[in-house]
Design a protein around this motif. Structure first.
Motif, short mmCIF file in Angstrom:
data_model
loop_
_atom_site.label_atom_id
_atom_site.label_comp_id
_atom_site.label_asym_id
_atom_site.label_seq_id
_atom_site.Cartn_x
_atom_site.Cartn_y
_atom_site.Cartn_z
N SER A 171 -7.46 3.48 15.06
CA SER A 171 -8.13 3.29 13.77
C SER A 171 -9.37 4.17 13.67
O SER A 171 -9.70 4.66 12.58
N LYS A 175 -7.20 -4.77 5.91
CA LYS A 175 -8.25 -4.32 4.99
C LYS A 175 -7.81 -4.40 3.54
O LYS A 175 -8.57 -4.84 2.67
N TYR A 176 -6.56 -3.98 3.27
CA TYR A 176 -6.08 -3.92 1.90
C TYR A 176 -5.22 -5.12 1.51
O TYR A 176 -4.59 -5.11 0.46
N SER A 228 -8.17 7.67 12.95
CA SER A 228 -7.17 7.71 11.87
C SER A 228 -5.84 8.23 12.38
O SER A 228 -5.12 8.96 11.69
N GLU A 277 -5.39 -1.24 8.39
CA GLU A 277 -5.27 -1.02 6.95
C GLU A 277 -4.58 -2.18 6.26
O GLU A 277 -4.92 -2.53 5.13
N LYS A 335 -3.85 1.66 13.57
CA LYS A 335 -4.36 2.09 12.26
C LYS A 335 -3.69 1.29 11.14
O LYS A 335 -4.35 0.85 10.19
N LYS A 357 0.81 -1.21 0.00
CA LYS A 357 0.00 0.00 0.00
C LYS A 357 0.85 1.26 0.00
O LYS A 357 0.55 2.22 -0.74
#
Length: 294
Positions: free
Chosen positions: A268, A284-285, A271, A281, A277, A89
């Motif tokens: 999280s 999630k990604y 943010s 992520e 956080k 990412k």
């Protein structure tokens, strides 16, 4: 005696090694079998426009076409050479992302631990020395209330009050764009996540101090000191505080991990660019390399 100590050390080392390989393997497998496409971590929505031939080539270059056991073996080799890979990412070395996130989490965590220690001691002593009073009952009930309230709910309420309605505090991030070196701006962004963790744990530790002080006040040595006419401030600081602090510091030392982990979910929500956080992520990604780095 030496043999027994050696066996004990060897047993601990074996447990550490087994735990490391079991946990890393389980995390690696779970991260890869979760539904999703790691290309979205690299290209976002543009991944849909990439042709199947290009996708195949990218996946081969990343080594994701290999069987999972071979991928895990490659990750282990790189890990023991100090190479955690590149984040899909962020397109940065995982070590750089880890250090940045860890620094932010420690900044929030250290402030939280210090303030909880100070205020829980003050509130605990205040309640204990006024046991049974209206003030004592109110503070105990408030502490229990905030301890039972889910952190995410409290975070949303505070954002609604201080960010949306009043506009006093920012609701996300760690600084405004272009203010990376502004300490006061960073403090302003840290207040809300700090307040959620602080309120959520303050009641537990202050109640511990309160109960410990009440217990100590009934001990014979304090009763005797009072009977001899020892000044109240000497009883409080020379005897009571010293005995309570021994148990209290032990509790805080044991709970440091709990206090730090309690801030991960809050990060999280706000943010806040800390460990919580980035873990969220990464999952999630489907950023496998970043997820494995934690």
């Amino acid at each position: 005696m030496i043999i027994c100590k050696t066996k004990g050390i060897m047993k601990i080392l074996v447990n550490i090694v087994v735990s490391f390989f079991s946990l890393s393997f389980f995390t690696f497998i779970m991260a890869h079998i979760m539904p999703g496409d790691p290309l979205y971590a690299m290209f976002g929505e543009s991944a849909e426009k990439i042709s199947s031939v290009q996708k195949t080539r990218i996946i081969e270059n990343m080594g994701l076409n290999k069987p999972l056991l071979y991928q895990y073996k490659d990750w282990l080799v790189n890990f023991f050479h100090g190479n955690l890979g590149i984040s899909f990412k962020y397109n940065l070395p995982v070590k750089d992302v880890l250090m940045k996130a860890l620094g932010n989490t420690l900044f929030l965590g250290i402030i939280t631990i210090i303030t909880i220690m100070i205020f829980s001691l003050l509130l605990g002593f205040l309640c204990a020395l006024n046991e049974g009073s209206i003030l004592d009952k109110i503070l105990v009930k408030l502490g229990t209330f905030f301890y039972c309230v889910p952190g995410f709910w409290l975070a949303l309420v505070l954002v609604l009050i201080f960010s949306v309605k009043a506009g006093w505090l920012p609701s996300s991030g760690i600084y405004e764009m272009g203010n990376e070196g502004d300490l006061m701006d960073r403090v302003r962004h840290t207040i809300l996540p700090w307040l959620v963790v602080f309120l959520g744990h303050l009641g537990y530790y202050s109640n511990f101090v309160r109960d410990k002080v009440i217990e100590e006040l009934k001990e014979d040595y304090l009763v005797t000191a009072k009977a001899k006419g020892v000044p109240k401030h000497r009883i409080l600081f020379n005897h009571l505080l010293r005995n309570v602090m021994a148990s209290y510091i032990t509790l805080i030392a044991i709970s440091v991990n709990h206090l730090l982990s309690g801030s991960l979910v809050i990060e999280s929500i706000f943010s806040y660019p800390g460990v919580g956080k980035y873990i969220f992520e990464a999952a999630k990604y489907h950023d496998y390399t970043l997820l494995m780095g934690w």
